[in-house]
Design an enzyme around this catalytic site. Structure first.
Site, PDB file in Angstrom:
ATOM      1  N   THR A 114      42.846 -43.875  12.651  1.00 34.32           N
ATOM      2  CA  THR A 114      42.328 -44.859  11.634  1.00 34.32           C
ATOM      3  C   THR A 114      41.360 -45.784  11.906  1.00 34.32           C
ATOM      4  O   THR A 114      41.146 -46.183  13.247  1.00 34.32           O
ATOM      5  CB  THR A 114      43.802 -45.623  11.631  1.00 34.32           C
ATOM      6  OG1 THR A 114      44.656 -44.608  11.054  1.00 34.32           O
ATOM      7  CG2 THR A 114      43.565 -46.858  10.457  1.00 34.32           C
TER       8      THR A 114
ATOM      9  N   THR B 269      46.461 -48.959  15.139  1.00 31.95           N
ATOM     10  CA  THR B 269      46.349 -47.606  14.987  1.00 31.95           C
ATOM     11  C   THR B 269      47.364 -46.748  15.491  1.00 31.95           C
ATOM     12  O   THR B 269      47.948 -47.232  16.587  1.00 31.95           O
ATOM     13  CB  THR B 269      44.915 -47.155  15.351  1.00 31.95           C
ATOM     14  OG1 THR B 269      45.062 -47.191  16.890  1.00 31.95           O
ATOM     15  CG2 THR B 269      43.717 -48.044  14.905  1.00 31.95           C
ATOM     16  N   GLY B 270      47.454 -45.555  15.330  1.00 31.89           N
ATOM     17  CA  GLY B 270      48.363 -44.671  15.963  1.00 31.89           C
ATOM     18  C   GLY B 270      49.509 -44.407  15.317  1.00 31.89           C
ATOM     19  O   GLY B 270      49.394 -44.074  14.065  1.00 31.89           O
TER      20      GLY B 270
ATOM     21  N   ARG C 135      53.973 -38.940   2.060  1.00 31.83           N
ATOM     22  CA  ARG C 135      53.996 -39.924   3.182  1.00 31.83           C
ATOM     23  C   ARG C 135      52.954 -41.064   3.085  1.00 31.83           C
ATOM     24  O   ARG C 135      51.805 -40.749   3.029  1.00 31.83           O
ATOM     25  CB  ARG C 135      53.995 -39.162   4.764  1.00 31.83           C
ATOM     26  CG  ARG C 135      54.240 -39.859   5.845  1.00 31.83           C
ATOM     27  CD  ARG C 135      52.818 -40.293   6.535  1.00 31.83           C
ATOM     28  NE  ARG C 135      53.039 -40.708   7.861  1.00 31.83           N
ATOM     29  CZ  ARG C 135      52.036 -41.488   8.215  1.00 31.83           C
ATOM     30  NH1 ARG C 135      50.960 -41.531   7.852  1.00 31.83           N
ATOM     31  NH2 ARG C 135      52.241 -41.960   9.830  1.00 31.83           N
ATOM     32  N   VAL C 136      53.477 -41.885   3.456  1.00 31.78           N
ATOM     33  CA  VAL C 136      52.679 -43.228   3.566  1.00 31.78           C
ATOM     34  C   VAL C 136      52.900 -43.990   4.884  1.00 31.78           C
ATOM     35  O   VAL C 136      54.041 -44.116   5.382  1.00 31.78           O
ATOM     36  CB  VAL C 136      52.822 -44.340   2.449  1.00 31.78           C
ATOM     37  CG1 VAL C 136      51.935 -45.565   2.747  1.00 31.78           C
ATOM     38  CG2 VAL C 136      52.274 -43.600   0.886  1.00 31.78           C
ATOM     39  N   GLY C 137      51.623 -44.248   5.598  1.00 34.07           N
ATOM     40  CA  GLY C 137      51.939 -44.835   6.982  1.00 34.07           C
ATOM     41  C   GLY C 137      51.778 -46.098   6.952  1.00 34.07           C
ATOM     42  O   GLY C 137      52.086 -46.801   5.993  1.00 34.07           O
TER      43      GLY C 137
HETATM   44  C1  SD4 Z   1      49.154 -43.456  10.279  1.00 29.52           C
HETATM   45  N1  SD4 Z   1      48.357 -45.064  11.774  1.00 29.52           N
HETATM   46  O1  SD4 Z   1      49.186 -43.105   9.076  1.00 29.52           O
HETATM   47  C2  SD4 Z   1      47.918 -44.237  10.709  1.00 29.52           C
HETATM   48  C3  SD4 Z   1      46.946 -42.764  11.638  1.00 29.52           C
HETATM   49  C4  SD4 Z   1      46.738 -42.926  12.911  1.00 29.52           C
HETATM   50  O2  SD4 Z   1      46.905 -41.728  14.755  1.00 29.52           O
HETATM   51  O3  SD4 Z   1      46.215 -43.690  13.406  1.00 29.52           O
HETATM   52  N2  SD4 Z   1      47.113 -42.061  13.505  1.00 29.52           N
HETATM   53  O4  SD4 Z   1      50.138 -43.475  10.889  1.00 29.52           O
END
Ligand code: SD4
Length: 332
Positions: free
Chosen positions: A193, A244-245, A221-223
Site C-alpha cells: 500500500t 501498511t502490511g 474483502r476490505v482491508g
Molecule cells: C491491506 N494493508 O489491504 C493493505 C495491503 C498491504 O501488504 O499493505 N499489504 O491489508
C-alpha cells in the site's frame, strides 16, 4: 523470488521530504521548531509520489492537495502491482481498490472494494467533500464516482490477468485454503500500500492511503487502508499516521489512531509507531509471515517509522538530494 527475510530488508521504505532551509540548518527540528513543508510516504512507491506531492507543497498547495497528487502517481502506474491499475485482483479475478483521505479539519472520505475507477483516492476525496458520509463501498462507490465524472477504466492489466490465471490453475491442482485472517503470501510483488502524510507551509496536516489490498483476497474483502483510524489517521493538533502490511492486524489494533494518540500523550513519532507494532506483536507473537509497518509525522515535522520485522527502512527526500534510503527502527 526473494525470500521473506531478504524481501523485508528492502521492502518497508518511507520517503521523507524536508525543507531545504532546515536541512541547511543541520536537519531535524526541535520540539519548538516547526519543520515544514514535509511529505512522507511508505515504501519505495513513495519515491516518485513524493516528488509530485512536493511540487504541490512548494506551489502553495495544501497538504490535502499534495497527498492526493502524490498517491495518484502510483495509482496510475500499471507496473505497481499493489495499488490502483495493475494491482493484483482478488480470487475471482476482479481488481477492487480501497482508499481514504483525511484532512486537517478531521474531515475524511473513503471508498472500499471500488471497481473500474482509476483513482480511488480522488473518489474518497469527493465522498468527503460532496456527501454527508465518510465511506462508500462496492457498486455504490462506483455509481457515485461515475456520477461525479470519473471514467470507467479496466484496472486488470494483461500481466495481472496472466498471474491470476496461473494462480487459479495451481489452485485447481492443489487447492489452498488460507487460514482465517492470515495474510496471503507476501513478497516483493505483493507489498504494499502507499500511505502518504504531509505537513504544508501553513503547518496543516493531511494524509491519504490507497491499495488494491492483499493478493487473491476474497471478493468483497476490505482491508485497513480505507478505514479511518486503521490505515490512516490525522489530528491537526498532534500528528498523522498511516500503516501498511497485514491489514487485518492493523484493523485489530486501530493502528493509525493508536499512533496518533500515543503522540498526543507525548510519544515521539518513532515511539508511537513502535507502540503499534508492539500491540500487533502482543496479539500475534511475531510470526515470520506477518508484516506491519507504521509511519508517523508530528505537528513539528518530525517523522518516525517502525516495522514488525527487522530491515524496516525509510528514505529521505530533499529537493537537493532526491530520495535517499535511511535505515529505520524495527521490532525484531
Ligand atoms: C491491506 N494493508 O489491504 C493493505 C495491503 C498491504 O501488504 O499493505 N499489504 O491489508
Amino acid at each position: 523470488m526473494p525470500n521473506r527475510r531478504d524481501f523485508l530488508k528492502t521492502s518497508a521504505i518511507a520517503s521523507i521530504g524536508a525543507s531545504p532551509m532546515l536541512a541547511a540548518c543541520g536537519g531535524g527540528a526541535s520540539a519548538s521548531q516547526q519543520q515544514k513543508p514535509v511529505v512522507v510516504s511508505t515504501w519505495r512507491h513513495g519515491m516518485p509520489a513524493n516528488e509530485a506531492a512536493w511540487e504541490e507543497l512548494t506551489d502553495d498547495g495544501t497538504a490535502l492537495d499534495a497527498v492526493e497528487a502524490g498517491v495518484r502517481v502510483i495509482e496510475a502506474d500499471p507496473e505497481t502491482r499493489t495499488v490502483g491499475r495493475g494491482g493484483y485482483p482478488d480470487r475471482t479475478g476482479v481488481v477492487t481498490l480501497d482508499a481514504c483521505v483525511m484532512d486537517e479539519r478531521g474531515r475524511c472520505g473513503s471508498v472500499g472494494a471500488l471497481e473500474d475507477i482509476l483513482h480511488p483516492t480522488s473518489v474518497a476525496r469527493k465522498v468527503m467533500e460532496e456527501t454527508p458520509h465518510v465511506m462508500l463501498v462496492g457498486d455504490g462507490a462506483r455509481d457515485f464516482a461515475i456520477e461525479q465524472g470519473f471514467e470507467e477504466t479496466d484496472l486488470l492489466t494483461e500481466q495481472s490477468r496472466q498471474d491470476w490465471q496461473e494462480w487459479k490453475e495451481k489452485q485447481e491442482e492443489t487447492p489452498e485454503r488460507p487460514e482465517p485472517n492470515i495474510e496471503g503470501e507476501v513478497d516483493e510483488e505483493n507489498h504494499d500500500t502507499i500511505g502518504m502524510l504531509a505537513l504544508d507551509a501553513n503547518g496543516h496536516l493531511s494524509g491519504a492511503c490507497t491499495t488494491s489490498g492483499t493478493q487473491w483476497k476474497m471478493h468483497g474483502r476490505v482491508g485497513d487502508s480505507p478505514l479511518i483510524g486503521a490505515g490512516l489517521f490525522v489530528d491537526d493538533d498532534v500528528g498523522a499516521a498511516c500503516a501498511t502490511g497485514w491489514g487485518e492486524a492493523v484493523i485489530r489494533t486501530a493502528g493509525s489512531h493508536l499512533a496518533v494518540e500515543k503522540m498526543r500523550q507525548g510519544a515521539s513519532p518513532m515511539e508511537a509507531c513502535r507502540a503499534v507494532v508492539e500491540r500487533v506483536s502482543n496479539l500475534h507473537g511475531n510470526p515470520e509471515d506477518v508484516q506491519v509497518g507504521v509511519l508517523a509525522l508530528n505537528k513539528n515535522g518530525e517523522i518516525g517509522a517502525y516495522g514488525l520485522q527487522s530491515g524496516f527502512e525509510t528514505a529521505q527526500y530533499t529537493p537537493e538530494a532526491g530520495n535517499q534510503l535511511v535505515e529505520a527502527d524495527a521490532f525484531q
